[in-house]
Enzyme design. Structure first.
Site, mmCIF file in Angstrom:
data_model
loop_
_atom_site.group_PDB
_atom_site.id
_atom_site.type_symbol
_atom_site.label_atom_id
_atom_site.label_comp_id
_atom_site.label_asym_id
_atom_site.label_seq_id
_atom_site.Cartn_x
_atom_site.Cartn_y
_atom_site.Cartn_z
ATOM 1 N N CYS A 30 18.914 -18.226 29.077
ATOM 2 C CA CYS A 30 18.066 -18.732 30.007
ATOM 3 C C CYS A 30 16.902 -17.741 30.364
ATOM 4 O O CYS A 30 17.267 -16.475 30.585
ATOM 5 C CB CYS A 30 18.808 -19.014 31.366
ATOM 6 S SG CYS A 30 17.665 -19.429 32.676
ATOM 7 N N ARG A 33 15.814 -16.410 34.640
ATOM 8 C CA ARG A 33 16.601 -15.877 35.329
ATOM 9 C C ARG A 33 15.896 -14.864 36.431
ATOM 10 O O ARG A 33 16.760 -14.530 37.213
ATOM 11 C CB ARG A 33 17.634 -14.901 34.512
ATOM 12 C CG ARG A 33 18.604 -15.705 33.639
ATOM 13 C CD ARG A 33 19.527 -14.937 33.040
ATOM 14 N NE ARG A 33 19.176 -14.663 31.449
ATOM 15 C CZ ARG A 33 19.704 -13.623 30.762
ATOM 16 N NH1 ARG A 33 20.435 -12.854 31.227
ATOM 17 N NH2 ARG A 33 19.152 -13.558 29.725
ATOM 18 N N TRP A 203 14.325 -25.574 37.299
ATOM 19 C CA TRP A 203 13.086 -26.638 36.922
ATOM 20 C C TRP A 203 12.738 -26.330 35.413
ATOM 21 O O TRP A 203 13.147 -25.516 34.874
ATOM 22 C CB TRP A 203 11.860 -26.310 37.487
ATOM 23 C CG TRP A 203 11.274 -24.893 37.681
ATOM 24 C CD1 TRP A 203 10.838 -24.214 36.526
ATOM 25 C CD2 TRP A 203 11.794 -24.067 38.741
ATOM 26 N NE1 TRP A 203 10.528 -22.626 37.166
ATOM 27 C CE2 TRP A 203 11.288 -22.541 38.462
ATOM 28 C CE3 TRP A 203 12.474 -23.910 40.048
ATOM 29 C CZ2 TRP A 203 11.509 -21.470 39.412
ATOM 30 C CZ3 TRP A 203 12.471 -22.873 40.935
ATOM 31 C CH2 TRP A 203 12.069 -21.613 40.454
ATOM 32 N N GLU A 208 10.444 -26.963 26.738
ATOM 33 C CA GLU A 208 11.571 -27.794 26.366
ATOM 34 C C GLU A 208 11.288 -29.395 26.133
ATOM 35 O O GLU A 208 12.287 -29.936 25.474
ATOM 36 C CB GLU A 208 12.398 -27.841 27.833
ATOM 37 C CG GLU A 208 12.670 -26.309 27.922
ATOM 38 C CD GLU A 208 13.766 -26.095 29.235
ATOM 39 O OE1 GLU A 208 13.421 -26.073 30.405
ATOM 40 O OE2 GLU A 208 15.007 -26.278 29.092
HETATM 41 N N1 ARG Z 1 16.610 -27.975 27.186
HETATM 42 C C1 ARG Z 1 17.049 -28.868 28.129
HETATM 43 C C2 ARG Z 1 16.248 -30.152 28.076
HETATM 44 O O1 ARG Z 1 15.360 -30.390 27.746
HETATM 45 C C3 ARG Z 1 17.277 -28.606 29.718
HETATM 46 C C4 ARG Z 1 18.088 -27.221 29.706
HETATM 47 C C5 ARG Z 1 17.972 -26.607 31.120
HETATM 48 N N2 ARG Z 1 16.481 -26.176 31.397
HETATM 49 C C6 ARG Z 1 16.150 -25.661 32.441
HETATM 50 N N3 ARG Z 1 15.032 -25.546 32.738
HETATM 51 N N4 ARG Z 1 17.060 -25.169 33.573
HETATM 52 O O2 ARG Z 1 16.552 -31.250 28.919
#
Ligand code: ARG
Length: 342
Positions: A30, A33, A203, A208
């Site tokens: 992560c 953090r 968030w 991602e």
């Molecule tokens: N990578 C995952 C997604 O695209 C989510 C993982 C957790 N991500 C976060 N920002 N807490 O759905």
């Protein structure tokens, strides 16, 4: 006493909330953090009924979403005691889009959720009469000898429609994503206890969604479509059409979330924040454990500070652990079978 503490250094770490915060602080994958102390824990360890568990999950989403100003939140259900009393959420995240298999072998929706979609269908979930690319999957909750399957109320799921500040055609692609990534299939392990059901969210970092969920060829695979609209030379690999399209898609993600007032961090800010987190930890005499290949963002890696250093990788408890998908466990298979007979 001293010797006991040494042998079991994880005992008496503090409240459930302290332990949950430490689990986040120790999450080697992560990048977010820096914010570990802001995690809010909802203690629902007394619940057993799947309906009540579902209600708690809806509350989790509502309070965590907070109109777009997302609050990192974790709801803890009862600790593992025996297979017979185990509580698990079968979904990988509380909010997920279905994968519909079409006649031609193609998949409409998020291919990552194909197995879960099949399980939901087997449990009696009815896909919308006109299946779409962004159909919300129901929550599948296991508790004791029951499986409950529940539709999320629309109001509990905030979504953002994607558009681009410079390209009006972008909106017509019909892309969207949800605001709150809430991982729901990991074990929260404190060292004293193991919680197989303890969903948590932060968030999103833009990449991602823009560089993985909507871009990966085995996910929504949108780069060819966007490159086409941009009029790029998709026949010539060296034109870097993928890279151009990737940038445009990520601009759209950041722009749309920001315009809608939905919290999201871009990869440069996330990277700076992670470096600050490392400094804080090192100043406090603690070592940061991190997995470089997960910390470095999936685009423009070398333009972010996190790229230019190494990390040690000795994960510590408390932490989050992955577990076998619930429908593949002996217990899961047995419950599925029983459900079919009923
Ligand atoms: N990578 C995952 C997604 O695209 C989510 C993982 C957790 N991500 C976060 N920002 N807490 O759905």
């Amino acid at each position: 006493m001293q010797a006991d503490l040494l042998r079991c250094p994880l005992a008496n770490l503090g409240s459930l909330q302290d332990q949950a915060r430490l689990a986040w602080k120790n999450s080697v994958r992560c990048i977010g953090r820096l914010h570990w102390k802001s995690l809010q824990v909802r203690d629902e360890r007394s619940l057993e009924d799947t309906g009540q568990i579902f209600d708690a999950l809806v509350k989790h989403l509502e309070t965590a979403t907070n109109g777009g100003r997302i609050i990192p939140t974790m709801t803890v259900f009862s600790a593992w005691k025996s297979p017979e009393s185990e509580i698990r959420i079968w979904n990988h995240q509380l909010i997920r889009y279905a994968a519909h298999e079409r006649g031609d072998g193609k998949i409409l929706g998020d291919p990552m959720n194909l197995a879960l979609t099949k399980v939901a269908l087997a449990l009696g979930w009815k896909a919308p009469s006109t299946p779409g690319r962004f159909d919300l999957l129901p929550l599948i909750i296991q508790s004791g000898d029951k499986i409950g399957i529940y539709k999320l109320p629309k109001g509990a799921v905030l979504e953002v429609k994607l558009r681009h500040p410079a390209y009006p055609w972008f909106e017509a692609l019909g892309l969207r994503w949800y605001a709150v990534p809430a991982l729901s299939d990991q074990i929260f392990a404190t060292g004293n206890e193991v919680y197989p059901c303890a969903p948590f969210n932060g968030w999103y970092m833009g990449t991602e969604i823009g560089a993985r969920d909507l871009a990966d060829t085995n996910r929504y695979n949108q780069l060819p479509v966007i490159a086409e609209k941009l009029g790029l030379e998709t026949q010539r690999r060296g034109s870097l059409w993928r890279d151009h399209a990737l940038l445009v898609l990520n601009e759209a993600v950041i722009h749309s979330f920001m315009s809608d007032g939905v919290q999201l961090v871009d990869h440069h800010q996330a990277s700076n924040e992670f470096i600050r987190f490392c400094k804080n930890e090192e100043t406090a005499g603690r070592q940061v454990n991190a997995d470089w290949s997960w910390i470095v963002p999936p685009m423009s890696g070398s333009t972010t500070r996190v790229f230019h250093r190494n990390y040690v990788l000795n994960p510590e408890l408390p932490n989050f652990l992955t577990q076998v998908p619930a429908w593949k466990t002996e217990r899961g298979k047995m419950l599925l079978q029983r459900h079919h007979i009923l």
